[in-house]
Enzyme design. Structure first.
Site, PDB file in Angstrom:
ATOM      1  N   TYR A   1       0.845  -1.193   0.000  1.00 27.44           N
ATOM      2  CA  TYR A   1       0.000   0.000   0.000  1.00 27.44           C
ATOM      3  C   TYR A   1       0.885   1.249   0.000  1.00 27.44           C
ATOM      4  CZ  TYR A   1      -3.949   3.004   1.528  1.00 27.44           C
ATOM      5  OH  TYR A   1      -4.917   3.972   1.631  1.00 27.44           O
ATOM      6  N   CYS A   2       0.707   2.116  -0.998  1.00 27.07           N
ATOM      7  CA  CYS A   2       1.415   3.396  -1.085  1.00 27.07           C
ATOM      8  C   CYS A   2       2.926   3.152  -1.074  1.00 27.07           C
ATOM      9  CB  CYS A   2       0.959   4.316   0.049  1.00 27.07           C
ATOM     10  SG  CYS A   2       1.627   5.991  -0.021  1.00 27.07           S
ATOM     11  N   LEU A   3       3.646   3.773  -0.151  1.00 26.24           N
ATOM     12  CA  LEU A   3       5.091   3.580  -0.057  1.00 26.24           C
ATOM     13  C   LEU A   3       5.446   2.124   0.189  1.00 26.24           C
ATOM     14  CD1 LEU A   3       7.955   4.649   0.114  1.00 26.24           C
ATOM     15  CD2 LEU A   3       7.492   5.420   2.443  1.00 26.24           C
TER      16      LEU A   3
ATOM     17  N   GLY B   1       3.958  -0.325  -1.196  1.00 23.40           N
ATOM     18  CA  GLY B   1       3.942  -0.946  -2.510  1.00 23.40           C
ATOM     19  C   GLY B   1       5.225  -0.690  -3.273  1.00 23.40           C
TER      20      GLY B   1
ATOM     21  N   PHE C   1      -1.701  -1.142  -3.935  1.00 21.97           N
ATOM     22  CA  PHE C   1      -2.770  -0.217  -3.599  1.00 21.97           C
ATOM     23  C   PHE C   1      -2.201   1.195  -3.660  1.00 21.97           C
ATOM     24  CE2 PHE C   1      -4.611  -3.560  -0.448  1.00 21.97           C
ATOM     25  CZ  PHE C   1      -5.098  -4.309  -1.500  1.00 21.97           C
TER      26      PHE C   1
END
Length: 588
Positions: free
Chosen positions: A324-326, A328, A352
């Site tokens: 998710y975000c960073l 990812g 994500f």
């Protein structure tokens, strides 16, 4: 060269000529000066702003044709407002100019009455003129144009008539009807907020959402812990489960439990109830002592340590890795490294709102140039970490109308009480980031875009996204200001995966991901691109794929099911260190 605070007498690492010439003292003086200045300016570089202003002004001065067009536009707007003034006075005119779709400042019916209709129309014309004055200037780079336009918009938003109680019809009406009681309530709200801020307390209502009590309550256990993270394994609730476990790597700029909020909107709970074995990384909250932790530490002691722990629990089973975000981005770095080194433990990879190419990272790039990054590094050098409130402030500026000025109007002028929900309470549960890690993140990924260009080194050897061949599921959100979906979509250009399934969902960076089934007014688009397919640009992709009403979560579950083996009997969690949500989630 970064010099740590308190190391003024430490000359190790310097040549004798550097010490003799006073290089050490001069560098330390620069660092101390800029670090203290950064606290005053909120981490915004004055030199960078001045440089940007003179770049814009000099290019505009060298464009007499552009100046003529701007004068012409100004005169035309003045004449137009003069002509419609009598009609506006009678409240019979349709607006000459309408706000942008996302601008709700002038939606109240009071703005259609004299003199407020004239005031807000004039403001919108001014805003439009300044947009023209800061864009389409010959010789001005796209990055500088984007930055100067953003700054002009921020200044104009500060002086919007909606922020002035004497010019805001909604505030004036409430003041007259309530006899000024709204202003008294607003003052009380302000004083209460100041008291809470000075005492370091959370806003009223935030304490109703405590991890392990009201949020992050999906049953599970911490099965592994090191200095950087705790690994949570969630307890199965179905007799049969898919053999491949899911590992979720959240961003460490916030707490992990956005994916396990209340029971009704917990992604973790949804996955477990659908027969998935779920592991979640819960990052620690670094302090000044952790200043030298870098991206490699987070990869090795985070993602790789989690995979090693899962491999001990489920030997020979591949893993559905999700970031998710960073998180990812970090997962992609780890996956590319694993592909390079022949580690085949990943069955698939899911993103994500995560970017791997930062060349078009949206308005966050405004804060990511050499001047700004260098200045921010000095502030982090002084503190050892980037404080969560400083990061939150940058995100608020990106949506200042919604997150700053709208709150001031409703909370302090209209005297309305704020209600806190679980997502808002999570957003207030701030974390810090180590100096070295955040510096590497800004420089190597944002500023230099090393990962996408094949220049990112792991163990002194480059890694490449195209080496990741496992199936990929990537989610972007329509209103994302942190990871713009067109930037997320660029994974199609870089990956050599056998298939990339891309989902574009409604909502923003957080609300678009927390999009449980049954959530009203949600929709998404989805399509899969294989190696045999030709590339489709983002705008064409939207036109080619119709919106589907509802949550995208079932789409992901079906995708995971397709890429999983036959179900097996669920196994209880044997060894553990403590119950979920663990201890790191409560670190302040």
């Amino acid at each position: 060269m970064a010099i740590r605070r308190g190391d003024i007498n430490d000359v190790s690492g310097f040549d004798s000529k550097d010490v003799d010439s006073g290089y050490f003292s001069v560098t330390a003086l620069d660092n101390v000066f800029k670090a203290n200045m950064a606290h005053v300016t909120g981490g915004i570089s004055p030199a960078g702003l001045m440089s940007l202003y003179f770049t814009w002004a000099s290019h505009l001065a060298m464009s007499p044709g552009k100046q003529v067009r701007l004068i012409e536009k100004m005169l035309r707007k003045i004449v137009k407002m003069h002509r419609v003034s009598p009609v506006l006075l009678q409240n019979q005119s349709k607006p000459c100019i309408t706000p942008l779709p996302q601008d709700n400042r002038f939606s109240d019916v009071g703005w259609q009455q004299w003199p407020y209709n004239y005031i807000y129309q004039n403001f919108l014309f001014t805003q439009q003129w300044w947009h023209n004055a800061t864009t389409d200037i010959d010789g001005l780079s796209e990055a500088d144009e984007r930055s100067i336009s953003f700054i002009a918009r921020q200044i104009l938003d500060r002086y919007s008539p909606s922020n002035n109680p004497l010019l805001n019809p909604e505030v004036m009406k409430a003041t007259i009807e309530q006899g000024g009681a709204n202003l008294v309530s607003g003052l009380q709200n302000f004083l209460k907020d100041m008291d809470q801020y000075s005492a370091g307390r959370s806003p009223e209502g935030a304490d109703d959402y405590i991890p392990g009590k009201t949020v992050a309550i999906t049953p599970g256990k911490v099965v592994f812990r090191n200095h950087i993270m705790e690994l949570i394994q969630y307890s199965p609730v179905t007799d049969q489960v898919y053999p491949e476990p899911i590992l979720i790597v959240p961003a460490w700029i916030m707490k992990y439990y956005i994916l396990d909020l209340s029971p009704e909107n917990s992604l973790v709970k949804y996955l477990v109830e659908n027969g998935h074995t779920v592991f979640m990384i819960s990052w620690f909250n670094p302090t000044t002592a952790d200043r030298d932790l870098g991206m490699d530490n987070y990869r090795e002691q985070g993602v790789m340590a989690a995979l090693d722990a899962i491999s001990k629990i489920f030997p020979k089973q591949q893993v559905h890795a999700t970031g998710y975000c960073l998180g990812g981005t970090l997962l992609s770095i780890a996956a590319a490294t694993m592909a390079r080194d022949g580690d085949d433990r990943l069955k698939s990879m899911t993103h994500f709102a995560a970017q791997v190419d930062f060349s078009e990272a949206g308005e966050l790039m405004i804060f990511t140039n050499e001047s700004e990054v260098s200045y921010l590094e000095k502030m982090m050098w002084d503190q050892g970490v980037l404080d969560g409130s400083q990061m939150a402030g940058a995100f608020q500026i990106l949506r200042s109308n919604d997150l700053i000025w709208s709150r001031i109007v409703h909370h302090y002028m209209l005297g309305e009480k704020e209600s806190i929900n679980d997502l808002m309470a999570w957003n207030l549960d701030l974390t810090r980031m180590p100096y070295k890690m955040h510096s590497q993140y800004l420089r190597e990924l944002f500023l230099d875009n090393n990962f996408a260009s094949g220049h990112y080194l792991v163990n002194d050897k480059p890694i490449a996204i195209r080496d990741i061949s496992v199936p990929i599921f990537s989610v972007g959100t329509e209103k994302d200001h942190v990871a713009p979906w067109r930037s997320v979509y660029k994974l199609h250009l870089l990956s050599d995966s056998e298939a990339v399934t891309f989902v574009l969902t409604s909502g923003g960076h957080n609300a678009g991901i927390v999009s449980e089934p049954g959530h009203k007014h949600r929709h998404y688009r989805v399509a899969t691109e294989t190696k045999q397919d030709r590339y489709v640009d983002p705008d064409s992709w939207i036109q080619n794929n119709n919106a589907v009403e509802g949550s995208w979560w079932p789409e992901w579950h079906q995708w995971l099911e397709k890429h999983s083996g036959e179900k097996i009997a669920a196994q209880p969690i044997d060894d553990s260190l403590c119950e979920a949500p663990g201890t790191y989630v409560n670190q302040k």
